[in-house]
Design a protein around this motif. Structure first.
Motif: not given
Length: 138
Positions: A49, A62, A65
C-alpha cells in the motif's frame, strides 16, 4: 469526395483527442526486501500500500494498493503500485506498507519502518520496502 472529407474529419478529431490524453495514474515501484533470503510458502498473499501518513494519531489513508500471489517467491520481491497523482498534496507525507500472510491468513512478514515516497524529494522508483518476520503468538 464527401466520403473523403468525412474520413479526414474523423482522423483530425482522433488526432486532436490523442494529443489531449493525459495519464491519470502514476506508480511507485521497487522491491520488498528482508534480511534473509527466504522463500514464501504456497498460498502466501502480498499486500503493498501507498499510505498518507500525514495525520498523527490517525489511521493512514490508503491512496494506492496492490495485492498479489507470493507463492514460492524469494526475496527481493518486485512490486508496482499505481495511484492517482491528483490525490497527492505536496504538503503531506506518504509511505509504503507491506503485509504478507500465509494461506491461512496468518501474518508472516510486515514492514515495521517508515518508507517515505512521492513528496518532499522522496522517490517513486527503486523503493525498497524492508519487512520483518512475524513470530507466531503462543
Amino acid at each position: 469526395m464527401k466520403k473523403t472529407i468525412i474520413i479526414l474529419m474523423i482522423l483530425a478529431g482522433a488526432y486532436v483527442l490523442a494529443g489531449c490524453s493525459t495519464s491519470t495514474e502514476a506508480t511507485v515501484s521497487g522491491s520488498i526486501v528482508t534480511q534473509d533470503s527466504a522463500t514464501l510458502p504456497e498460498g502466501a498473499a502480498i499486500q503493498v500500500q501507498i499510505q498518507d501518513v500525514s495525520q498523527a494519531d490517525a489511521a493512514a489513508k490508503v491512496i494506492g494498493e496492490k495485492s498479489f500471489d507470493g507463492s514460492g517467491q524469494s526475496f527481493p520481491i518486485p512490486y508496482e503500485v499505481t495511484y492517482d497523482p491528483s490525490s497527492i498534496d505536496d504538503r503531506f507525507s506518504y509511505s509504503m506498507s507491506v503485509r504478507i500472510e500465509d494461506a491461512d491468513g496468518n501474518l508472516i512478514y510486515i514492514s515495521d519502518t517508515n518508507t517515505p515516497v512521492i513528496t518532499r524529494g522522496n522517490p517513486t522508483e527503486d523503493v525498497d520496502i524492508n519487512v520483518v518476520p512475524v513470530t507466531p503468538s503462543s
